[in-house]
Structures are given as C-alpha cells and as structure tokens.
Design a protein around this motif. Sequence first.
Motif, PDB file in Angstrom:
ATOM      1  N   LEU A  86      27.103  34.594 -13.924  1.00 27.45           N
ATOM      2  CA  LEU A  86      28.539  34.226 -14.079  1.00 27.45           C
ATOM      3  C   LEU A  86      29.078  34.038 -12.606  1.00 27.45           C
ATOM      4  O   LEU A  86      29.852  33.080 -12.232  1.00 27.45           O
ATOM      5  N   ASP A  87      28.678  34.981 -11.625  1.00 26.45           N
ATOM      6  CA  ASP A  87      28.884  35.017 -10.353  1.00 26.45           C
ATOM      7  C   ASP A  87      28.357  33.455  -9.749  1.00 26.45           C
ATOM      8  O   ASP A  87      28.931  32.975  -8.834  1.00 26.45           O
ATOM      9  N   LEU A  88      27.065  33.327 -10.080  1.00 33.79           N
ATOM     10  CA  LEU A  88      26.587  31.934  -9.667  1.00 33.79           C
ATOM     11  C   LEU A  88      27.370  30.918 -10.013  1.00 33.79           C
ATOM     12  O   LEU A  88      27.266  29.956  -9.252  1.00 33.79           O
ATOM     13  N   ILE A  89      27.777  30.969 -11.369  1.00 33.15           N
ATOM     14  CA  ILE A  89      28.498  29.723 -11.721  1.00 33.15           C
ATOM     15  C   ILE A  89      29.798  29.296 -11.132  1.00 33.15           C
ATOM     16  O   ILE A  89      30.231  28.184 -10.817  1.00 33.15           O
ATOM     17  N   VAL A  90      30.542  30.443 -10.777  1.00 31.58           N
ATOM     18  CA  VAL A  90      31.876  30.344 -10.382  1.00 31.58           C
ATOM     19  C   VAL A  90      32.076  30.544  -8.852  1.00 31.58           C
ATOM     20  O   VAL A  90      33.047  29.995  -8.247  1.00 31.58           O
ATOM     21  N   ASN A  91      30.771  30.919  -8.067  1.00 28.99           N
ATOM     22  CA  ASN A  91      31.014  30.956  -6.609  1.00 28.99           C
ATOM     23  C   ASN A  91      29.753  30.419  -5.972  1.00 28.99           C
ATOM     24  O   ASN A  91      28.766  31.194  -5.727  1.00 28.99           O
ATOM     25  N   PRO A  92      29.904  29.236  -5.748  1.00 25.62           N
ATOM     26  CA  PRO A  92      28.912  28.443  -5.046  1.00 25.62           C
ATOM     27  C   PRO A  92      28.244  28.850  -3.690  1.00 25.62           C
ATOM     28  O   PRO A  92      26.980  28.952  -3.567  1.00 25.62           O
ATOM     29  N   ASP A  93      28.915  29.918  -2.952  1.00 26.01           N
ATOM     30  CA  ASP A  93      28.569  30.294  -1.630  1.00 26.01           C
ATOM     31  C   ASP A  93      27.533  31.404  -2.266  1.00 26.01           C
ATOM     32  O   ASP A  93      26.493  31.748  -1.236  1.00 26.01           O
ATOM     33  N   VAL A  94      27.493  32.075  -3.280  1.00 25.91           N
ATOM     34  CA  VAL A  94      26.486  33.043  -3.574  1.00 25.91           C
ATOM     35  C   VAL A  94      25.380  32.375  -3.904  1.00 25.91           C
ATOM     36  O   VAL A  94      24.178  32.755  -3.278  1.00 25.91           O
ATOM     37  N   LYS A  95      25.402  31.374  -4.661  1.00 29.49           N
ATOM     38  CA  LYS A  95      24.221  30.540  -4.826  1.00 29.49           C
ATOM     39  C   LYS A  95      23.631  30.065  -3.600  1.00 29.49           C
ATOM     40  O   LYS A  95      22.297  30.197  -3.281  1.00 29.49           O
ATOM     41  N   GLU A  96      24.258  29.862  -2.778  1.00 32.75           N
ATOM     42  CA  GLU A  96      23.718  29.487  -1.286  1.00 32.75           C
ATOM     43  C   GLU A  96      22.940  30.640  -0.600  1.00 32.75           C
ATOM     44  O   GLU A  96      21.793  30.355   0.130  1.00 32.75           O
ATOM     45  N   THR A  97      23.334  31.909  -0.663  1.00 33.47           N
ATOM     46  CA  THR A  97      22.953  33.140  -0.064  1.00 33.47           C
ATOM     47  C   THR A  97      21.486  33.048  -0.707  1.00 33.47           C
ATOM     48  O   THR A  97      20.611  33.347   0.163  1.00 33.47           O
ATOM     49  N   PHE A  98      21.365  32.886  -1.968  1.00 32.98           N
ATOM     50  CA  PHE A  98      19.965  33.089  -2.540  1.00 32.98           C
ATOM     51  C   PHE A  98      18.970  31.894  -2.296  1.00 32.98           C
ATOM     52  O   PHE A  98      17.607  32.090  -2.283  1.00 32.98           O
ATOM     53  N   VAL A  99      19.672  30.751  -2.129  1.00 38.59           N
ATOM     54  CA  VAL A  99      18.771  29.556  -1.473  1.00 38.59           C
ATOM     55  C   VAL A  99      18.083  29.796  -0.362  1.00 38.59           C
ATOM     56  O   VAL A  99      16.989  29.788   0.145  1.00 38.59           O
ATOM     57  N   ILE A 100      19.067  30.461   0.608  1.00 34.80           N
ATOM     58  CA  ILE A 100      18.529  30.997   2.037  1.00 34.80           C
ATOM     59  C   ILE A 100      17.630  31.896   2.044  1.00 34.80           C
ATOM     60  O   ILE A 100      16.517  31.943   2.549  1.00 34.80           O
ATOM     61  N   ARG A 101      17.840  32.970   1.139  1.00 33.02           N
ATOM     62  CA  ARG A 101      16.867  33.970   0.884  1.00 33.02           C
ATOM     63  C   ARG A 101      15.398  33.495   0.622  1.00 33.02           C
ATOM     64  O   ARG A 101      14.493  33.831   1.032  1.00 33.02           O
ATOM     65  N   SER A 102      15.413  32.503  -0.482  1.00 36.75           N
ATOM     66  CA  SER A 102      14.200  31.989  -0.842  1.00 36.75           C
ATOM     67  C   SER A 102      13.528  31.050   0.494  1.00 36.75           C
ATOM     68  O   SER A 102      12.271  31.260   0.781  1.00 36.75           O
ATOM     69  N   LYS A 103      14.407  30.547   1.118  1.00 42.43           N
ATOM     70  CA  LYS A 103      13.870  29.715   2.397  1.00 42.43           C
ATOM     71  C   LYS A 103      13.332  30.761   3.393  1.00 42.43           C
ATOM     72  O   LYS A 103      12.173  30.611   3.810  1.00 42.43           O
ATOM     73  N   ILE A 149      11.942  33.791   2.870  1.00 45.87           N
ATOM     74  CA  ILE A 149      10.686  34.327   2.454  1.00 45.87           C
ATOM     75  C   ILE A 149       9.382  33.146   2.561  1.00 45.87           C
ATOM     76  O   ILE A 149       8.375  33.540   2.964  1.00 45.87           O
ATOM     77  N   ARG A 150       9.867  31.786   2.026  1.00 50.23           N
ATOM     78  CA  ARG A 150       8.936  30.621   2.376  1.00 50.23           C
ATOM     79  C   ARG A 150       8.472  30.780   3.786  1.00 50.23           C
ATOM     80  O   ARG A 150       7.152  30.494   4.012  1.00 50.23           O
ATOM     81  N   GLU A 151       9.414  30.582   4.833  1.00 50.80           N
ATOM     82  CA  GLU A 151       9.184  30.695   6.156  1.00 50.80           C
ATOM     83  C   GLU A 151       8.254  31.755   6.727  1.00 50.80           C
ATOM     84  O   GLU A 151       7.462  31.691   7.500  1.00 50.80           O
ATOM     85  N   MET A 152       8.686  32.904   6.115  1.00 50.58           N
ATOM     86  CA  MET A 152       7.776  34.102   6.280  1.00 50.58           C
ATOM     87  C   MET A 152       6.200  34.026   6.255  1.00 50.58           C
ATOM     88  O   MET A 152       5.368  34.186   7.154  1.00 50.58           O
ATOM     89  N   ARG A 153       6.071  33.662   4.907  1.00 50.20           N
ATOM     90  CA  ARG A 153       4.745  33.285   4.545  1.00 50.20           C
ATOM     91  C   ARG A 153       4.160  32.372   5.487  1.00 50.20           C
ATOM     92  O   ARG A 153       2.903  32.604   5.887  1.00 50.20           O
ATOM     93  N   LYS A 154       4.752  31.066   5.702  1.00 50.70           N
ATOM     94  CA  LYS A 154       4.310  30.167   6.567  1.00 50.70           C
ATOM     95  C   LYS A 154       3.954  30.674   7.796  1.00 50.70           C
ATOM     96  O   LYS A 154       2.842  30.288   8.374  1.00 50.70           O
ATOM     97  N   PHE A 155       4.765  31.437   8.716  1.00 47.56           N
ATOM     98  CA  PHE A 155       4.541  32.004   9.882  1.00 47.56           C
ATOM     99  C   PHE A 155       3.255  32.771   9.883  1.00 47.56           C
ATOM    100  O   PHE A 155       2.508  32.626  10.789  1.00 47.56           O
TER     101      PHE A 155
END
Length: 493
Positions: A159-176, A178-184
Amino acid sequence: MSENVLEDMNDLMLQRREKLNQLREDKEKAFADKYLPSHHAKDVEADFAELEEKEVKLTGRLMAIRTHGKASFADLADMSGQVQLYVKQNNIGEDRYQFFQELDLGDLVGITGTVFKTNRGQVSVRVSSFELLTKSLRPLPEKFHGLKDKDIRYRQRYLDLIVNPDVKETFVIRSKIIREMRKFLEEKGFLEVETPMMHPIAGGATARPFITHHNTLDMDLYLRIAPELYLKRLIVGGFEKVFEINRNFRNEGMSYKHNPEFTTMELYQAQADYHDMMELTENLVNDLAEKVLGTSKVEYEETEIDFTPAWERITMVEAVKKYTGLDFSEFESDAEAVEAAKSIGIEVSSKMTYGEILNEVFEERVEDKLIQPTFIMDYPIEVSPLAKKIEADPRFTYRFEAFVYGREIANAFSELNDPEDQRERFEKQTAMREAGDEEAQMMDYDFIRALEYGMPPTGGLGIGIDRLIMLLTDSSTIRDVILFPTMRPERNE
C-alpha cells in the motif's frame, strides 16, 4: 483508528463487493487474464514528439478520476509514474463510458488510446477503449492525507508503494546501488559466491544468533550472523578474490539503524591488507554515489556528505584523544583505563580490560562526532577476534571501521591467518560465552583446520548495504530502505 472510520471503511468495502457481484452477474471480467502494454506512463511524456497522435497501450492503477459530464480525466499510475487519461463518451460509447464512471480508485485497467496535448498543454492519452483488469476491493487512503502511519506503511508495504511514489524510487535506487556494486567488484576480478545461511556453529561476528532445528538430522542450526568464516575457507581453497551479497541474521535489539535481518556485502582478497581494503572501500562507495546519484556529494538530513577519496584515517586511540582529551597511549594498566573513563562520566566495570574500556569510550563519546567519511583504525584485540594483531603493540589489531554521519558502514581486517593465535582467541571467546556472554563467538575447529592448511595474507571487508543505502537515499531509518522490515504480528481485529 476510530469506530466511525472503521465503519466508513467497511461501508466502502461493502460497496466495492457489491460492484464485484454486479460485474459477475453482467458476465464482466473483474480479474482479467492478460493485457500487454506497448509503453509505460513516463514514455508518453518523454517521447511525446515521437508518439503524438499515435496509438499506445497502457496498464496501471486509477489514482484519480475527475468527471465533467460526458467526459472524464483520470490519472493512471504504473511502475514508471503517472499519465493523464481523457475518456469521452463519444469516443468509447455510452455503455462503456457509464461502466468507466462506475470504476473505483485503485482499480487496475488496460487502455488503448492516442497521445495528445490538452488545451492547457498537458500530455495525455485520448482513450478509445479500455478493460478492467483487476477490481480493487479496498479503498486507497484519502488523497490529501495519504498514508502517514509508519506502522501501516512498513507492515503493508504494498500500500505504501501504491500511494507514495517516492518510496518506490528509494527501492529503485537500492536495486541500482547493488547492481553497480556487483559491477564494480566483478571488474576488479572478484568472483561472486554463495555460502550457507544455516550454520552448525555461529561465527564470523560478535552477535546473538537465531536458532532453528533440522528435523531429519535432529540438530540445531544457527541462521548466519556473518559469512566470514566460510568465505575465508574459499581463500584457503585457492580463490583469490571472492564476495557475497546476502542476508545476515542477528537476534538483538532493533532501532533506526538495526533490523534483525539485514543485507551485507562481504569480500576477501588474497595478498592484501587493511590498507588495500580502505582504498577499495572509499573508491567503491564513491563510485556508487557517482554512478547512481551522479555526484560524490550527497545531502543527508540537511548535511552535505562528501564521499570523494581519500577519506580521513585516524586510529582509535587518536580519535579518543581528539574528542575526549584522554590519551590511552599513556595508560599502562587496566586500572588506569578504568579511572580515565570514569573521569569523563562513563561507568565501566573494574573487571574490564584496557581494550574493552577504550572501545567503550570510543562508542560512547566519539562515534557520533564522525560525520564525514572516516576510517577508524587499529581496534583493540579484545573486540577483534578475527583480525591480525599489530606486532609492535599486540594490544591492537589491523582492523578498521568506516563511519559516516556517526554510523558504522564498513568493517575490515588484515585477516588473522595464524591458526595457533586463532585457536587461542576462540578459546577466550568460548570462555566469555560460558561466563554468560551470549554474543561471544564459538569455537570452530574446522576453521582452525582450514587455517592449518595455510591461508595467504588476506584483506577482508564487510559493508552494511542497508546503512549505506540510508545515506545515499537520505532515509532516516533502516525500515525505510528494507521492503519488509521485521514487525510484531498484527493484532487480529
């Protein structure tokens, strides 16, 4: 929540279920099979020059509906963002328009339409047809007040993700991140590996473990508190650079920076020491900030944090002297250290050792002063059972922790590879455990055996990914960067 609010909520839910029943009577699908979109919401505006007056298919959730007679505007949200829909009776027919007007906020729909700009210049989609994909049976939080209750936000993250778009963005950044950490790390020749999550012996860190039971083997196992001892076994086996990104579990207190299960990156490199780990740490974190956020300087709680290498390097003794005036290099006995700590108002036991007291003073009076990225070096041997000791002063070890904004984000050693020294330290930890210290480490005979085959000089590093992401997303609590943080069970209503 008041009884009136609960009653209103129940009425709204009842209305939606009545609509669901009506849909079924009318042979209308309330839960469709599939609807393939051609674009996402953000594409419509970003690629407007290319898409103007062209047909697109979108799917998403209705977040707002504004009706003006025989035409309506609606906001459709998907993973990428929101786009405005223009729904007109003349375009879709009277029956379908009536059906659209009976939809509720939160309903999932698929639409087909053409991209255009309204008279006010807003990029929108003129709907030519639509389908109900999923009927939402619960109303979304009221628009202007939103979802503020943190307990509900963390417990009902969907529900938090549905109504608070900035929350979703936080977890998009989290994924990025971790992805960049692996790449490094992969670009530097590290191999990603997986080690056990259930251990017969709790080891690799000082913490109280969670205990589970394996029925077939009829034995207790511990959810891992750290992967360290298994990763170092791989160095013994001939791997030169390994890393693992995964969960650890520690059965201890909860706070804004502690969750019982948390994510770490841990790595080991043969023929390296803790100086190499410092260089790797500051370059890795700076790379993540630049690649994901576009800058080495980030704002955290209205303070600018500069991750640009080289970070400050200072020993624990020097840091305590700098911030408290106590010079532990002048103390020769445990008793002197006890009196020094008491002189600045820190209560310590007369049974504590020099190193334990130094560490206590550091944690109580220094940690919160370390705002900019700082390496605290040369930890006491009492609190570093897996780090190589400094031969010139065996009270200390080649260990550092990295601090930012008063919080530890990384821990690293020149790894102890002397099996006899390691055995002695395990024995001391075992004695502490038998005396009642539930966080002391256990004896691991197989790890000693592995060291006896020979482990090369090795540098090891662990980074708390959740705490790092807190800093890079300006999040005040660890619960804001973990999708489903540990919570008490809901009380059944």
